[in-house]
Design a protein around this motif. Sequence first.
Motif, PDB file in Angstrom:
ATOM      1  N   GLN A   1      -1.521   4.661  -6.420  1.00  0.00           N
ATOM      2  CA  GLN A   1      -1.280   5.889  -7.242  1.00  0.00           C
ATOM      3  C   GLN A   1       0.417   5.950  -7.211  1.00  0.00           C
ATOM      4  O   GLN A   1       0.913   6.910  -6.763  1.00  0.00           O
ATOM      5  CB  GLN A   1      -2.038   6.993  -6.371  1.00  0.00           C
ATOM      6  CG  GLN A   1      -3.540   6.676  -6.132  1.00  0.00           C
ATOM      7  CD  GLN A   1      -4.411   6.906  -7.368  1.00  0.00           C
ATOM      8  OE1 GLN A   1      -4.405   7.469  -8.111  1.00  0.00           O
ATOM      9  NE2 GLN A   1      -5.010   5.339  -7.786  1.00  0.00           N
ATOM     10  N   GLU A   2       0.913   5.950  -8.613  1.00  0.00           N
ATOM     11  CA  GLU A   2       2.154   5.929  -8.579  1.00  0.00           C
ATOM     12  C   GLU A   2       2.787   7.255  -8.657  1.00  0.00           C
ATOM     13  O   GLU A   2       3.717   7.534  -8.176  1.00  0.00           O
ATOM     14  CB  GLU A   2       2.396   5.278  -9.967  1.00  0.00           C
ATOM     15  CG  GLU A   2       2.168   3.522  -9.868  1.00  0.00           C
ATOM     16  CD  GLU A   2       2.752   2.740 -11.242  1.00  0.00           C
ATOM     17  OE1 GLU A   2       3.100   3.666 -11.927  1.00  0.00           O
ATOM     18  OE2 GLU A   2       2.235   1.437 -11.329  1.00  0.00           O
TER      19      GLU A   2
ATOM     20  N   GLU B   1      -4.715  -4.447  -2.606  1.00  0.00           N
ATOM     21  CA  GLU B   1      -5.918  -4.785  -3.009  1.00  0.00           C
ATOM     22  C   GLU B   1      -7.077  -4.621  -1.954  1.00  0.00           C
ATOM     23  O   GLU B   1      -8.203  -4.600  -2.000  1.00  0.00           O
ATOM     24  CB  GLU B   1      -6.074  -5.960  -3.863  1.00  0.00           C
ATOM     25  CG  GLU B   1      -5.186  -6.105  -5.109  1.00  0.00           C
ATOM     26  CD  GLU B   1      -3.682  -6.360  -4.794  1.00  0.00           C
ATOM     27  OE1 GLU B   1      -3.428  -6.519  -3.711  1.00  0.00           O
ATOM     28  OE2 GLU B   1      -3.019  -6.126  -5.720  1.00  0.00           O
TER      29      GLU B   1
ATOM     30  N   ASP C   1      -9.592   3.354  -4.266  1.00  0.00           N
ATOM     31  CA  ASP C   1     -10.179   2.110  -4.806  1.00  0.00           C
ATOM     32  C   ASP C   1      -9.332   0.973  -4.978  1.00  0.00           C
ATOM     33  O   ASP C   1      -9.716   0.116  -6.005  1.00  0.00           O
ATOM     34  CB  ASP C   1     -10.942   2.480  -6.261  1.00  0.00           C
ATOM     35  CG  ASP C   1     -12.263   3.531  -5.746  1.00  0.00           C
ATOM     36  OD1 ASP C   1     -12.463   3.722  -4.568  1.00  0.00           O
ATOM     37  OD2 ASP C   1     -12.666   4.139  -6.766  1.00  0.00           O
TER      38      ASP C   1
ATOM     39  N   ILE D   1      -3.362   5.251  -2.532  1.00  0.00           N
ATOM     40  CA  ILE D   1      -4.180   3.946  -2.970  1.00  0.00           C
ATOM     41  C   ILE D   1      -5.554   4.783  -2.875  1.00  0.00           C
ATOM     42  O   ILE D   1      -6.040   5.224  -1.818  1.00  0.00           O
ATOM     43  CB  ILE D   1      -4.236   2.766  -1.863  1.00  0.00           C
ATOM     44  CG1 ILE D   1      -2.905   2.217  -1.718  1.00  0.00           C
ATOM     45  CG2 ILE D   1      -5.091   1.947  -2.339  1.00  0.00           C
ATOM     46  CD1 ILE D   1      -2.942   1.177  -0.737  1.00  0.00           C
TER      47      ILE D   1
ATOM     48  N   SER E   1     -16.115   1.699 -10.788  1.00  0.00           N
ATOM     49  CA  SER E   1     -14.655   1.613 -11.410  1.00  0.00           C
ATOM     50  C   SER E   1     -13.979   2.899 -11.535  1.00  0.00           C
ATOM     51  O   SER E   1     -14.349   3.903 -12.239  1.00  0.00           O
ATOM     52  CB  SER E   1     -15.008   1.098 -13.182  1.00  0.00           C
ATOM     53  OG  SER E   1     -13.792   1.202 -13.834  1.00  0.00           O
ATOM     54  N   ARG E   2     -12.702   2.905 -10.987  1.00  0.00           N
ATOM     55  CA  ARG E   2     -12.065   4.300 -10.949  1.00  0.00           C
ATOM     56  C   ARG E   2     -11.465   4.481 -12.283  1.00  0.00           C
ATOM     57  O   ARG E   2     -11.395   5.594 -12.761  1.00  0.00           O
ATOM     58  CB  ARG E   2     -10.739   4.013  -9.989  1.00  0.00           C
ATOM     59  CG  ARG E   2     -10.047   5.457  -9.873  1.00  0.00           C
ATOM     60  CD  ARG E   2      -8.910   5.378  -8.787  1.00  0.00           C
ATOM     61  NE  ARG E   2      -7.829   6.284  -8.966  1.00  0.00           N
ATOM     62  CZ  ARG E   2      -8.252   7.502  -8.522  1.00  0.00           C
ATOM     63  NH1 ARG E   2      -9.410   7.818  -8.100  1.00  0.00           N
ATOM     64  NH2 ARG E   2      -7.329   8.639  -8.557  1.00  0.00           N
ATOM     65  N   THR E   3     -11.074   3.272 -12.968  1.00  0.00           N
ATOM     66  CA  THR E   3     -10.540   3.507 -14.417  1.00  0.00           C
ATOM     67  C   THR E   3     -11.653   4.064 -15.379  1.00  0.00           C
ATOM     68  O   THR E   3     -11.259   5.117 -16.057  1.00  0.00           O
ATOM     69  CB  THR E   3     -10.103   2.104 -14.940  1.00  0.00           C
ATOM     70  OG1 THR E   3      -9.358   1.332 -14.237  1.00  0.00           O
ATOM     71  CG2 THR E   3      -9.568   2.202 -16.480  1.00  0.00           C
TER      72      THR E   3
ATOM     73  N   THR F   1      -6.553   0.799  -5.872  1.00  0.00           N
ATOM     74  CA  THR F   1      -5.406   0.876  -7.012  1.00  0.00           C
ATOM     75  C   THR F   1      -4.395   1.808  -6.613  1.00  0.00           C
ATOM     76  O   THR F   1      -4.609   2.940  -5.944  1.00  0.00           O
ATOM     77  CB  THR F   1      -6.007   1.633  -8.280  1.00  0.00           C
ATOM     78  OG1 THR F   1      -7.275   0.911  -8.652  1.00  0.00           O
ATOM     79  CG2 THR F   1      -5.093   1.836  -9.513  1.00  0.00           C
TER      80      THR F   1
ATOM     81  N   LYS G   1       6.632   1.174  -4.542  1.00  0.00           N
ATOM     82  CA  LYS G   1       5.726   0.333  -4.278  1.00  0.00           C
ATOM     83  C   LYS G   1       6.246  -0.798  -3.330  1.00  0.00           C
ATOM     84  O   LYS G   1       5.412  -1.198  -2.300  1.00  0.00           O
ATOM     85  CB  LYS G   1       5.504  -0.446  -5.735  1.00  0.00           C
ATOM     86  CG  LYS G   1       4.349  -1.602  -5.759  1.00  0.00           C
ATOM     87  CD  LYS G   1       3.970  -2.165  -6.744  1.00  0.00           C
ATOM     88  CE  LYS G   1       2.850  -3.238  -6.856  1.00  0.00           C
ATOM     89  NZ  LYS G   1       2.460  -3.894  -8.170  1.00  0.00           N
TER      90      LYS G   1
END
Length: 214
Positions: free
Chosen positions: A168-169, A194, A164, A162, A82-84, A166, A179
């Motif tokens: 990266q804004e 994804e 994992d 990107i 989990s990157r979060t 996710t 995006k």
Amino acid sequence: MELLTIVFRTTFFYFFIVLAYRIMGKREIGQLGVIDLIVSILIAELVAISIENIKDSIFFTIIPILLLVVLEVALAFISIKSRTFRTLFGGKPSLIIANGHVNYKEMVRQRYSMDDLLLSLRQNSIKSIDEIEYAFLEPNGKLSIFKYNILRTKSNYPMPIIVDGTLQEKALSYIKKDKCWLEEELANKGLQIEDVFYAFKKKNKIFLIKKSNL
């Protein structure tokens, strides 16, 4: 007798802690994250208390240390998945210098002073900030430095867009893209965000690693 007990406990815990750290896979203190550092401090305190209080059973120290090792291994496994979770507990790199310009807002946000920056540069044998093109403050507090090349020509640091799977804004904003642009680029390759484990942009090209390749 007490002296022999202290010698035994000290010797025992030396080898026991070496084994514990081998299980946790740690290398050096400078590479420890927040969780790793907390575990290290707790283990040190437990051992110190056990050596001082020779009347208490040695298992009162062994059991808590084993519990900390299990928690550390479990949290390390979760952070990989989990990157979060990894970002929440371990933090993420901060761009302190970009294209030779100091990012003062990020320094304030990270409570990283100019004295801290200059100290890190001196420790890396760098005389002046104008020698640096990019610098990142890592989660462990170290400064990763990228100097200008000999010709001092501007280079494009391969910012990860990107990680994992996710988006990266911040990185996307830094390269002045959005995006929709990224989704269109990936669609041309038959992919979605994804589907990508890691991606970065360099010289107008996207380099990526698909999840299916891992």
